[in-house]
Design an enzyme around this catalytic site. Structure first.
Site, PDB file in Angstrom:
ATOM      1  N   SER A  37      10.395 -46.802  13.702  1.00 27.61           N
ATOM      2  CA  SER A  37      11.973 -46.423  13.877  1.00 27.61           C
ATOM      3  C   SER A  37      11.939 -44.822  13.945  1.00 27.61           C
ATOM      4  CB  SER A  37      12.452 -46.642  12.500  1.00 27.61           C
ATOM      5  OG  SER A  37      13.617 -46.226  12.473  1.00 27.61           O
ATOM      6  N   TYR A  70      13.777 -46.066   3.857  1.00 24.79           N
ATOM      7  CA  TYR A  70      13.455 -46.786   5.050  1.00 24.79           C
ATOM      8  C   TYR A  70      12.630 -46.006   5.925  1.00 24.79           C
ATOM      9  CZ  TYR A  70      13.756 -49.456   9.247  1.00 24.79           C
ATOM     10  OH  TYR A  70      13.510 -49.950  10.687  1.00 24.79           O
ATOM     11  N   LYS A 116       8.374 -46.932   6.610  1.00 24.10           N
ATOM     12  CA  LYS A 116       8.044 -46.975   7.962  1.00 24.10           C
ATOM     13  C   LYS A 116       6.812 -46.014   8.044  1.00 24.10           C
ATOM     14  CE  LYS A 116      10.165 -50.649   9.804  1.00 24.10           C
ATOM     15  NZ  LYS A 116       9.295 -51.712  10.193  1.00 24.10           N
TER      16      LYS A 116
END
Lengths: 333, 333
Positions: free
Chosen positions: A132, A156, A160
């Site tokens: 991402s 997050y 990732k």
């Protein structure tokens, strides 16, 4: 050959629709490249999710419902016949920020358990791991390069980035044949809002087209790096089809996006669907969302992806038109 | 105040000597800065290691022997009185490459368990995590910048990079007050060879000075980025003493080193200790060591560290002289 798709964390959210679309597209294609580069028939697609996938009647589809952080379950669904794994399961950015443990459990622990299931003796599937824009953050150049350091400003993003390191190291060690596809923010996602900080990037287009009000929580000048769901699915498959040798010392690829400000998105919506539709957007800033979204890059260099044959969308007007074509929203039917 | 030092993986290796030296230096200082920036008296230093630390008679030292991947043990040694943690435990590069599971267990799992022990309710110690040149790799610029992407080409490097991400995210969340110090290769380490790919960078100086033959497994042109043990200890403490506000959006600092080729190291040894000492170096290339060492940067930009008041060594001659002064090797006594 039976490519397995191990998908979705919980709750049913951003990735569920992508997984259904990916599975449909794979059924349509009927083949995928094997590790030897040759075209192989898809015999079985296992859809693993915490909520059961629905609406599939094709006999090649096997729906498995369970927790992707359950190693026993993973050991059962990934076996010697598994030639491909598309790992899209994730706790999205906003939720991983609000519930740190849940984010660590699904985004980090489950990813690692899945990679370990893939490296069991006799296995060595091709693994497509989606990452991402959120792995970047801090002080960034106008256009992020492949050589720009990661500095995630959300849990997050950190999770990732850790997944990327694992996929790269497991690939280097020969445990799997991995590839990391860094996705721009997906817009226009079908379905409903989710807890991703980027949820609005679809909501401000999708909801007004459905005759529903949408809240835009960021300033109109905010620049986003976007990819349409159609293109995302094509990119997941194209990324899968690349030969390992083409990837060199890094399995990570920044997928092409289009760089648009929120204002430009709204202007495009007005051009495609009219001024009345745009009036359904309410502007109300949310600092928690703004902080995360502002840390993401508004664009990155696409030279590597393009040299590997991976493309993006033409412009945001056509993205909206494709959404209308695929989803047939109420207000423009 | 009781700074805890949770140290060393297994077996007793590269970090053990550093830990003993750090503890001695802390005892000598008697104080460390607290989270409020004020000087606080060191009441207790817990030395956690898989092999017991020896030779300490100071009543402030508590020696704990155990497995750093044991969460229960970590919960016992890190408590509300723990104001500082120096986490130096690691499975070194060569060993982590040979034994993937062990590297993951100590370098990744134990680090995370330690961070989790530090974020228990009421805790929030300052945590100094040591990282390495090994987080870099692939195609690198001549001088690595703070903004250069990590691309580790060893499992050790990947595990350290993951540790960096965790320390940064735990700090951003306010769970700990962490700082990541990326260390150059330490030379001249006292003690014995270990399983680090960089072990030779100390061995080719230390062994000849002790009248023992040493093998140099890389080409003379290989460029290394070096830091002396003395300076490393000072840097660990100086890094601890920095105020969090000075660190901005990244807790990671590339510590200054000196960039020298192996030939320049040997030339320095000859200048300091004579031609007979240098004759004890046998040149015999080892592809496994070369592959890992060649992936590391030969230099990185030191502007940030210097602006934070962190310095390196003057030159390699003085590093050798300091080693002789501290360790009094046999051949030059």
């Amino acid at each position: 050959m039976s490519p397995h798709r191990c998908g979705r964390g919980r709750p049913k959210g951003g990735s569920s629709e992508s997984i259904d679309k990916l599975a449909s597209r794979l059924l349509e294609r009927g083949t995928l490249k094997g590790t030897d580069g040759g075209e192989q028939r898809i015999e079985r697609i296992v859809l693993l999710d915490v909520v059961p996938a629905e609406g599939f009647t094709d006999p090649r589809i096997e729906v498995v419902t369970g927790d992707i952080a359950d190693a026993t379950l993973l050991g059962r669904v990934v076996d010697r016949n598994t030639s491909s794994v598309f790992h899209l399961a994730a706790i999205v950015s906003g939720q991983a920020e609000a519930d740190f443990e849940l984010g660590m459990r699904i985004n980090l622990d489950a990813s690692r358990l899945l990679l370990d299931a893939c490296r069991a003796p006799g296995h060595r599937p091709r693994v497509v791991f989606t990452s991402s824009v959120a792995v970047y953050g801090g002080k960034l150049p106008e256009v992020v390069l492949d050589t720009t350091a990661l500095n995630p400003q959300s849990s997050y993003g950190a999770q990732k980035a850790i997944g990327e390191l694992l996929v790269n190291d497991y690939s280097r060690k020969g445990f799997i044949d991995g590839r990391v596809l860094r996705l721009p923010t997906i817009s226009v996602r079908p379905g409903r809002p989710n807890k991703a900080a980027s949820s609005f990037a679809s909501g401000i287009i999708r909801e007004p087209l459905n005759g529903i009000e949408a809240v835009c929580p960021v300033a109109a000048e905010t620049r986003l790096w976007l990819l349409s769901p159609r293109r995302a699915i094509e990119s997941l498959i194209a990324g899968h089809e690349l030969q390992a040798e083409a990837l060199g010392l890094s399995r990570t690829i920044n997928l092409p996006g289009i760089s648009v400000s929120v204002r430009e998105m709204v202007d495009a919506l007005q051009r495609v669907a009219g001024a009345d539709v745009v009036k359904r957007i309410r502007w109300e800033r949310d600092p928690a969302v703004e902080r995360i979204v502002a840390s993401w890059p508004g664009a990155w260099d696409t030279a590597r992806a393009k040299s590997l044959g991976l493309g993006g969308d033409a412009d945001f007007d056509s993205v909206i038109r494709a959404h209308i074509e695929d989803e047939k929203p109420a207000a423009v039917r």
